[in-house]
Design an enzyme around this catalytic site. Structure first.
Site, PDB file in Angstrom:
ATOM      1  N   ALA A 127      -2.382  38.010 -12.023  1.00 49.10           N
ATOM      2  CA  ALA A 127      -3.288  39.316 -11.941  1.00 49.10           C
ATOM      3  C   ALA A 127      -4.604  39.203 -12.606  1.00 49.10           C
ATOM      4  CB  ALA A 127      -2.685  40.320 -12.716  1.00 49.10           C
ATOM      5  N   MET A 159     -14.388  22.372 -20.065  1.00 47.87           N
ATOM      6  CA  MET A 159     -15.533  23.001 -21.069  1.00 47.87           C
ATOM      7  C   MET A 159     -15.268  22.986 -22.292  1.00 47.87           C
ATOM      8  SD  MET A 159     -15.715  26.455 -18.654  1.00 47.87           S
ATOM      9  CE  MET A 159     -16.939  27.638 -19.747  1.00 47.87           C
ATOM     10  N   GLY A 170     -12.506  34.795 -20.635  1.00 52.13           N
ATOM     11  CA  GLY A 170     -13.664  34.891 -21.078  1.00 52.13           C
ATOM     12  C   GLY A 170     -14.535  33.860 -20.538  1.00 52.13           C
ATOM     13  N   ALA A 171     -14.176  32.636 -20.925  1.00 53.06           N
ATOM     14  CA  ALA A 171     -14.934  31.594 -20.663  1.00 53.06           C
ATOM     15  C   ALA A 171     -15.125  31.344 -19.066  1.00 53.06           C
ATOM     16  CB  ALA A 171     -14.312  30.058 -21.130  1.00 53.06           C
ATOM     17  N   ASN A 185     -22.859  35.950 -25.830  1.00 51.71           N
ATOM     18  CA  ASN A 185     -22.828  34.868 -26.626  1.00 51.71           C
ATOM     19  C   ASN A 185     -24.174  34.624 -27.654  1.00 51.71           C
ATOM     20  OD1 ASN A 185     -24.474  33.646 -24.911  1.00 51.71           O
ATOM     21  ND2 ASN A 185     -23.694  31.554 -25.253  1.00 51.71           N
ATOM     22  N   LYS A 218     -17.066  37.563 -28.786  1.00 50.41           N
ATOM     23  CA  LYS A 218     -18.049  37.827 -27.781  1.00 50.41           C
ATOM     24  C   LYS A 218     -17.961  39.231 -27.031  1.00 50.41           C
ATOM     25  CE  LYS A 218     -18.542  33.034 -26.584  1.00 50.41           C
ATOM     26  NZ  LYS A 218     -18.377  32.024 -25.585  1.00 50.41           N
ATOM     27  N   GLY A 265      -8.005  28.880 -15.016  1.00 47.18           N
ATOM     28  CA  GLY A 265      -8.211  29.764 -15.990  1.00 47.18           C
ATOM     29  C   GLY A 265      -8.920  30.931 -15.558  1.00 47.18           C
ATOM     30  N   THR A 302      -1.586  33.706 -15.452  1.00 44.25           N
ATOM     31  CA  THR A 302      -1.463  35.192 -14.987  1.00 44.25           C
ATOM     32  C   THR A 302      -2.210  35.529 -13.810  1.00 44.25           C
ATOM     33  OG1 THR A 302      -1.044  35.548 -17.276  1.00 44.25           O
ATOM     34  CG2 THR A 302      -1.352  37.620 -15.936  1.00 44.25           C
ATOM     35  N   SER A 347     -23.486  24.468 -33.658  1.00 45.97           N
ATOM     36  CA  SER A 347     -24.742  25.126 -33.617  1.00 45.97           C
ATOM     37  C   SER A 347     -25.772  24.879 -34.621  1.00 45.97           C
ATOM     38  CB  SER A 347     -24.395  26.503 -33.254  1.00 45.97           C
ATOM     39  OG  SER A 347     -23.652  26.709 -32.006  1.00 45.97           O
TER      40      SER A 347
HETATM   41  P1  ATR Z   1     -11.446  32.358 -23.410  1.00 47.24           P
HETATM   42  O1  ATR Z   1     -12.488  33.458 -24.027  1.00 47.24           O
HETATM   43  O2  ATR Z   1     -11.455  30.898 -24.101  1.00 47.24           O
HETATM   44  O3  ATR Z   1     -11.535  31.924 -21.912  1.00 47.24           O
HETATM   45  P2  ATR Z   1      -9.021  33.974 -23.091  1.00 47.24           P
HETATM   46  O4  ATR Z   1      -9.789  34.841 -22.712  1.00 47.24           O
HETATM   47  O5  ATR Z   1      -7.999  34.170 -24.085  1.00 47.24           O
HETATM   48  O6  ATR Z   1     -10.006  32.587 -23.890  1.00 47.24           O
HETATM   49  O7  ATR Z   1      -8.357  33.169 -21.697  1.00 47.24           O
HETATM   50  C1  ATR Z   1      -7.553  31.901 -22.140  1.00 47.24           C
HETATM   51  C2  ATR Z   1      -7.505  31.280 -20.742  1.00 47.24           C
HETATM   52  O8  ATR Z   1      -6.525  30.079 -20.909  1.00 47.24           O
HETATM   53  C3  ATR Z   1      -6.684  32.316 -19.673  1.00 47.24           C
HETATM   54  O9  ATR Z   1      -6.921  31.792 -18.452  1.00 47.24           O
HETATM   55  C4  ATR Z   1      -5.116  32.072 -20.136  1.00 47.24           C
HETATM   56  O10 ATR Z   1      -4.332  32.165 -19.193  1.00 47.24           O
HETATM   57  P3  ATR Z   1      -3.578  33.791 -19.046  1.00 47.24           P
HETATM   58  O11 ATR Z   1      -4.764  34.606 -18.461  1.00 47.24           O
HETATM   59  O12 ATR Z   1      -2.393  33.480 -18.249  1.00 47.24           O
HETATM   60  O13 ATR Z   1      -3.317  34.090 -20.570  1.00 47.24           O
HETATM   61  C5  ATR Z   1      -5.228  30.280 -20.174  1.00 47.24           C
HETATM   62  N1  ATR Z   1      -4.209  29.917 -21.037  1.00 47.24           N
HETATM   63  C6  ATR Z   1      -4.163  29.646 -22.225  1.00 47.24           C
HETATM   64  N2  ATR Z   1      -3.021  29.167 -22.455  1.00 47.24           N
HETATM   65  C7  ATR Z   1      -2.603  28.476 -21.453  1.00 47.24           C
HETATM   66  C8  ATR Z   1      -1.210  27.820 -21.102  1.00 47.24           C
HETATM   67  N3  ATR Z   1      -0.331  27.270 -22.184  1.00 47.24           N
HETATM   68  N4  ATR Z   1      -0.969  27.470 -19.896  1.00 47.24           N
HETATM   69  C9  ATR Z   1      -1.895  27.787 -18.835  1.00 47.24           C
HETATM   70  N5  ATR Z   1      -3.126  28.782 -19.044  1.00 47.24           N
HETATM   71  C10 ATR Z   1      -3.198  29.012 -20.374  1.00 47.24           C
END
Ligand code: ATR
Length: 279
Positions: A154, A219, A129-130, A86, A65, A126, A152, A16
């Protein structure tokens, strides 16, 4: 000279400062922009000190964030929807929170890479947050369908609920990542990786049919864009990393702070050269 920073932990590899210094030179706006590593428990103290010493704006990266969201005295609509900030713009005691990630993503995808979202089927991997940061601007660009797949389930459901209220249930769906991995499902026009997988060495366990013939967008960028490299090897039509998103979200922040939109091509090309090819 007006003072800006990007803060995070870790922050060493942040691009940045280079991006904003290029924008400042290009637009003739005099400003200083530094990167600062803030200890995990020190966000509030840092912000207080930065505001009282006359700082004008901050970019916020992992893991602050949500702290930034909670500290803002005013929130722009996209920041409210994303539940994450951000960019902070500071005027006196007013601290306004923005989220420029989603706009940066859509602009990079549509303008730099020429992918038109209207009527397309989109899969987002995913639901963290992203992912949350890009859904609103993505839906605004009118894709036919957006499906959120997450480890996950949910968390994917919660995001679907949140955004369906505004955009209608028929346009948003969610699926368990392991179910998707087993079934393969129908091909998507666009597959976006928003997981933090690229940040670790864990491998991606998805069938190649999911990305074969699709446009794939990771991303993450540079070395961390493992998904982009994987998708390319599986036969994606096009596979790109998120370097352009980084540059575009920075341009949007710069515009918020300085009221002038910088052009992004020169810095994008120079960072691209430095980081190497995207896949
Ligand atoms: P960010 O802000 O970068 O999005 P985050 O909020 O921690 O970080 O989210 C990480 C994302 O990557 C989530 O969707 C997470 O899935 P979970 O909701 O099940 O935790 C996903 N993620 C992280 N490690 C993973 C893995 N080994 N396999 C699949 N998904 C993964």
């Amino acid at each position: 000279m007006d003072r800006y920073c990007v803060i995070g932990n870790p922050i060493e590899h942040s691009l940045s400062p280079q991006i904003h210094q290029e924008f400042a030179a290009q637009t003739g706006e005099p400003l200083s922009y530094e990167k600062v590593k803030v200890e995990l428990t020190d966000f509030a103290a840092f912000l207080k000190n930065f505001v009282s010493s006359g700082g004008k704006g901050l970019n916020i990266t992992v893991p602050f964030k949500i702290d930034a969201f909670n500290s803002a005295t005013h929130l722009h609509e996209l920041a409210s929807m994303a539940n994450a900030v951000n960019t902070l713009a500071i005027e006196g005691t007013n601290i306004t929170g923005f989220n420029t990630d989603g706009i940066g993503f859509v602009r990079d995808l549509t303008q730099r890479h020429g992918f038109q979202l209207a009527s397309k089927r989109v899969l987002i991997l995913g639901a963290g947050g992203a992912s949350r940061g890009i859904i609103e601007p993505l839906l605004d660009a009118n894709p036919a369908q957006v499906t959120i797949a997450n480890r996950t389930f949910a968390n994917a459901q919660a995001l679907c609920e949140l955004f369906s209220g505004r955009h209608g249930y028929e346009r948003l769906g969610c699926v368990d990542l392991s179910v998707l991995a087993e079934s393969g499902g129908e091909p998507y026009d666009l597959v976006v990786n928003s997981t933090s997988l690229g940040l670790s060495s864990e491998s991606i366990l998805l069938p190649s049919t999911l990305v074969n013939g699709s446009f794939c967008y990771d991303m993450s960028y540079g070395d961390k864009a493992a998904f982009a490299r994987w998708a390319n090897a599986q036969g994606a039509t096009t596979s790109v990393d998120g370097l352009g998103m980084l540059v575009e979200q920075a341009a949007e922040s710069f515009n918020i702070w300085r009221g002038v939109m910088p052009s992004t091509d020169k810095i994008y090309q120079s960072l691209r050269k430095r980081l190497g090819a995207q896949v």
